[in-house]
Design an enzyme around this catalytic site. Structure first.
Site, PDB file in Angstrom:
ATOM      1  N   THR A  29      10.541  -3.572   2.744  1.00  0.00           N
ATOM      2  CA  THR A  29       9.648  -4.478   3.493  1.00  0.00           C
ATOM      3  C   THR A  29       9.990  -5.964   3.259  1.00  0.00           C
ATOM      4  O   THR A  29      11.377  -6.271   2.969  1.00  0.00           O
ATOM      5  CB  THR A  29       8.096  -4.261   2.921  1.00  0.00           C
ATOM      6  OG1 THR A  29       7.290  -4.924   3.765  1.00  0.00           O
ATOM      7  CG2 THR A  29       8.077  -4.716   1.566  1.00  0.00           C
TER       8      THR A  29
ATOM      9  N   ARG B 122       5.521 -17.485  22.599  1.00  0.00           N
ATOM     10  CA  ARG B 122       5.428 -19.115  22.821  1.00  0.00           C
ATOM     11  C   ARG B 122       6.704 -19.605  23.085  1.00  0.00           C
ATOM     12  O   ARG B 122       6.909 -20.586  23.866  1.00  0.00           O
ATOM     13  CB  ARG B 122       5.025 -19.509  21.342  1.00  0.00           C
ATOM     14  CG  ARG B 122       3.264 -19.714  21.175  1.00  0.00           C
ATOM     15  CD  ARG B 122       3.216 -20.344  19.917  1.00  0.00           C
ATOM     16  NE  ARG B 122       4.369 -19.960  18.689  1.00  0.00           N
ATOM     17  CZ  ARG B 122       4.018 -20.293  17.417  1.00  0.00           C
ATOM     18  NH1 ARG B 122       2.823 -20.639  17.154  1.00  0.00           N
ATOM     19  NH2 ARG B 122       4.882 -20.091  16.476  1.00  0.00           N
TER      20      ARG B 122
ATOM     21  N   GLY C 125      -3.969  -2.554  12.352  1.00  0.00           N
ATOM     22  CA  GLY C 125      -2.543  -1.985  11.969  1.00  0.00           C
ATOM     23  C   GLY C 125      -2.798  -0.970  11.058  1.00  0.00           C
ATOM     24  O   GLY C 125      -1.450  -0.424  10.507  1.00  0.00           O
TER      25      GLY C 125
ATOM     26  N   GLY D  28       4.791 -11.597  21.018  1.00  0.00           N
ATOM     27  CA  GLY D  28       5.633 -11.774  20.098  1.00  0.00           C
ATOM     28  C   GLY D  28       7.020 -11.436  20.312  1.00  0.00           C
ATOM     29  O   GLY D  28       7.379 -10.433  21.186  1.00  0.00           O
ATOM     30  N   ALA D  29       7.895 -12.107  19.716  1.00  0.00           N
ATOM     31  CA  ALA D  29       9.381 -11.735  20.019  1.00  0.00           C
ATOM     32  C   ALA D  29      10.145 -11.690  18.773  1.00  0.00           C
ATOM     33  O   ALA D  29      11.462 -11.996  18.530  1.00  0.00           O
ATOM     34  CB  ALA D  29       9.943 -12.555  21.026  1.00  0.00           C
TER      35      ALA D  29
ATOM     36  N   LYS E  14      14.284  -6.326   5.548  1.00  0.00           N
ATOM     37  CA  LYS E  14      14.759  -5.283   6.602  1.00  0.00           C
ATOM     38  C   LYS E  14      15.985  -5.476   7.101  1.00  0.00           C
ATOM     39  O   LYS E  14      16.710  -4.444   7.391  1.00  0.00           O
ATOM     40  CB  LYS E  14      13.394  -4.919   7.624  1.00  0.00           C
ATOM     41  CG  LYS E  14      12.204  -4.564   6.927  1.00  0.00           C
ATOM     42  CD  LYS E  14      11.200  -4.644   8.019  1.00  0.00           C
ATOM     43  CE  LYS E  14       9.947  -4.112   7.544  1.00  0.00           C
ATOM     44  NZ  LYS E  14       8.867  -3.811   8.788  1.00  0.00           N
TER      45      LYS E  14
ATOM     46  N   LYS F  69       0.934  -1.152   0.084  1.00  0.00           N
ATOM     47  CA  LYS F  69       0.011  -0.224   0.108  1.00  0.00           C
ATOM     48  C   LYS F  69       0.869   1.427  -0.057  1.00  0.00           C
ATOM     49  O   LYS F  69       0.385   2.410  -0.076  1.00  0.00           O
ATOM     50  CB  LYS F  69      -1.009   0.002   1.135  1.00  0.00           C
ATOM     51  CG  LYS F  69      -1.763  -1.352   1.467  1.00  0.00           C
ATOM     52  CD  LYS F  69      -3.147  -1.034   1.076  1.00  0.00           C
ATOM     53  CE  LYS F  69      -3.992  -2.348   1.370  1.00  0.00           C
ATOM     54  NZ  LYS F  69      -3.841  -3.234   0.450  1.00  0.00           N
TER      55      LYS F  69
ATOM     56  N   MET G 265      -1.475  -5.565  15.198  1.00  0.00           N
ATOM     57  CA  MET G 265      -0.340  -4.765  14.182  1.00  0.00           C
ATOM     58  C   MET G 265      -0.811  -5.305  12.584  1.00  0.00           C
ATOM     59  O   MET G 265      -0.351  -4.762  11.612  1.00  0.00           O
ATOM     60  CB  MET G 265       1.063  -5.047  14.523  1.00  0.00           C
ATOM     61  CG  MET G 265       1.640  -3.931  15.638  1.00  0.00           C
ATOM     62  SD  MET G 265       3.185  -4.467  16.482  1.00  0.00           S
ATOM     63  CE  MET G 265       4.201  -4.470  14.833  1.00  0.00           C
TER      64      MET G 265
ATOM     65  N   ASN H 187      13.426  -0.113   7.950  1.00  0.00           N
ATOM     66  CA  ASN H 187      12.408  -0.212   6.993  1.00  0.00           C
ATOM     67  C   ASN H 187      12.495   1.176   5.949  1.00  0.00           C
ATOM     68  O   ASN H 187      11.796   1.488   5.115  1.00  0.00           O
ATOM     69  CB  ASN H 187      11.035  -0.170   7.765  1.00  0.00           C
ATOM     70  CG  ASN H 187      10.630   1.046   8.251  1.00  0.00           C
ATOM     71  OD1 ASN H 187      11.379   1.944   8.630  1.00  0.00           O
ATOM     72  ND2 ASN H 187       9.287   1.251   8.677  1.00  0.00           N
TER      73      ASN H 187
HETATM   74  P1  ATR Z   1       7.789 -11.099  12.363  1.00  0.00           P
HETATM   75  O1  ATR Z   1       8.781 -10.437  11.458  1.00  0.00           O
HETATM   76  O2  ATR Z   1       6.357 -10.683  11.780  1.00  0.00           O
HETATM   77  O3  ATR Z   1       7.912 -10.755  13.851  1.00  0.00           O
HETATM   78  P2  ATR Z   1       8.842 -13.519  12.934  1.00  0.00           P
HETATM   79  O4  ATR Z   1      10.373 -13.123  13.204  1.00  0.00           O
HETATM   80  O5  ATR Z   1       8.708 -14.881  11.941  1.00  0.00           O
HETATM   81  O6  ATR Z   1       8.052 -12.738  12.139  1.00  0.00           O
HETATM   82  O7  ATR Z   1       8.255 -13.769  14.262  1.00  0.00           O
HETATM   83  C1  ATR Z   1       6.976 -14.522  14.441  1.00  0.00           C
HETATM   84  C2  ATR Z   1       6.393 -14.298  15.766  1.00  0.00           C
HETATM   85  O8  ATR Z   1       5.155 -14.446  15.847  1.00  0.00           O
HETATM   86  C3  ATR Z   1       7.114 -15.044  16.639  1.00  0.00           C
HETATM   87  O9  ATR Z   1       7.368 -14.397  17.819  1.00  0.00           O
HETATM   88  C4  ATR Z   1       6.212 -16.236  16.990  1.00  0.00           C
HETATM   89  O10 ATR Z   1       6.313 -16.881  18.268  1.00  0.00           O
HETATM   90  P3  ATR Z   1       7.826 -18.236  18.280  1.00  0.00           P
HETATM   91  O11 ATR Z   1       9.012 -17.342  18.472  1.00  0.00           O
HETATM   92  O12 ATR Z   1       7.467 -18.650  19.729  1.00  0.00           O
HETATM   93  O13 ATR Z   1       7.469 -18.956  17.113  1.00  0.00           O
HETATM   94  C5  ATR Z   1       5.006 -15.721  16.741  1.00  0.00           C
HETATM   95  N1  ATR Z   1       3.588 -16.417  16.485  1.00  0.00           N
HETATM   96  C6  ATR Z   1       3.448 -16.950  15.280  1.00  0.00           C
HETATM   97  N2  ATR Z   1       2.284 -17.725  15.423  1.00  0.00           N
HETATM   98  C7  ATR Z   1       1.667 -17.394  16.745  1.00  0.00           C
HETATM   99  C8  ATR Z   1       0.679 -17.907  17.087  1.00  0.00           C
HETATM  100  N3  ATR Z   1      -0.221 -18.928  16.558  1.00  0.00           N
HETATM  101  N4  ATR Z   1       0.590 -17.916  18.470  1.00  0.00           N
HETATM  102  C9  ATR Z   1       1.417 -17.305  19.174  1.00  0.00           C
HETATM  103  N5  ATR Z   1       2.535 -16.532  18.697  1.00  0.00           N
HETATM  104  C10 ATR Z   1       2.830 -16.721  17.491  1.00  0.00           C
END
Ligand code: ATR
Length: 272
Positions: free
Chosen positions: A62, A153, A240, A128-129, A66, A16, A216, A87
């Site tokens: 993107t 997770r 987001g 998320g991490a 990144k 977009k 987001m 970004n």
């Molecule tokens: P991004 O750049 O979008 O952050 P990424 O680096 O692949 O993508 O990270 C995906 C994040 O989404 C991770 O924190 C992942 O958790 P894990 O590190 O435990 O894998 C989290 N994630 C993805 N699907 C999930 C779900 N169904 N429930 C909870 N956390 C999820």
């Protein structure tokens, strides 16, 4: 003379950003063109150098580039340095490349300014991490939340982020189970769970009275996370789109020194 900018990624057709920046340019009367570049997965650096050699002034970056953009930059803003991802690239007159990361500023501006919900003093939960979470942590901490918890997770990854950003504010990382019996005023989904219509394993009681649930993700309507938040007492739901437009506005400001109006652009995107 028309200045040239672009967004670069793979895939890129869905982006977009050309629409958003065209609106910004029209509104602020900047003489600029903004296109989209599909770079081969093994050809990011070459595509950037080509655009720069042709006189391009800056790029938005993107998925999945990144981190490569971060490595390619000659200089980094502090928020990009800590995010370990860029970004936004700005090509300076002397040929050097400045790398920035405007995602976190986009998020905090959408929450605090557009929605009028101050982050200062609040209990904030970031889910998320991965790259998305890392990209917003410094700007979130600079808003001085009362506490910031990261849940993932895979808790080890949240603990890595806790250590990386510990100097910047009250931060603690871990798993979802530890959130039972705790409440938060702002709950942000920075996981990729909404992409696959999944719900992170969030305890039901985490939404404090009057709380904001922020996904987001954009363009997915009411995601499983937002549905769960609504059922469990969150007062405000946000997707987001606001962050998307605000991160673009922050890039535009870095390049042009002008801050565009965002509300009409956010409304327009939501309609499409
Ligand atoms: P991004 O750049 O979008 O952050 P990424 O680096 O692949 O993508 O990270 C995906 C994040 O989404 C991770 O924190 C992942 O958790 P894990 O590190 O435990 O894998 C989290 N994630 C993805 N699907 C999930 C779900 N169904 N429930 C909870 N956390 C999820």
């Amino acid at each position: 003379m028309t200045d040239h900018y672009a967004v670069i990624g793979n895939p890129i057709a869905h982006s977009k950003s050309p629409l958003i920046h065209a609106e910004f340019a029209r509104q602020t009367m900047q003489d600029m063109a903004y296109t989209a570049i599909l770079a081969p997965l093994d050809g990011f650096a070459a595509a950037v150098k080509k655009f720069q050699a042709e006189g391009g002034k800056g790029l938005n970056v993107t998925v999945p580039f990144k981190q490569e953009a971060w490595k390619l930059a000659s200089r980094l803003t502090e928020r990009a340095r800590l995010a370990e991802a860029a970004n936004t690239l700005k090509f300076e007159e002397d040929g050097t490349i400045l790398g920035d990361n405007t995602d976190g500023a986009g998020l905090t501006r959408d929450i605090a300014e557009n929605r009028g919900i101050p982050i200062a003093g609040k209990r904030v939960l970031l889910m998320g991490a991965g790259g998305a979470a890392r990209g917003v942590l410094l700007p979130l901490l600079l808003q001085k939340p009362g506490e910031l918890a990261i849940a993932n997770r895979t808790p080890e990854k949240a603990l890595v982020l806790e250590r990386h950003f510990a100097a910047y504010g009250p931060l603690e990382g871990g798993d979802y189970a530890r959130l039972a019996k705790r409440q938060f005023d702002i709950v942000i989904n920075a996981t990729s769970s909404s992409l696959s219509d999944q719900l992170p394993p969030l305890p039901e009681g985490v939404f404090a009275a009057g709380s904001l649930a922020y996904d987001m993700m954009y363009g997915k309507g009411l995601t499983p996370f937002l549905q769960f938040a609504r059922q469990n007492g969150a007062a405000h739901l946000a997707d987001g789109f606001g962050m998307l437009v605000e991160q673009a506005a922050e890039s535009f400001f870095l390049w042009r020194g002008v801050r565009p109006q965002t509300s009409a652009v956010i409304a327009k995107l939501k309609q499409l």
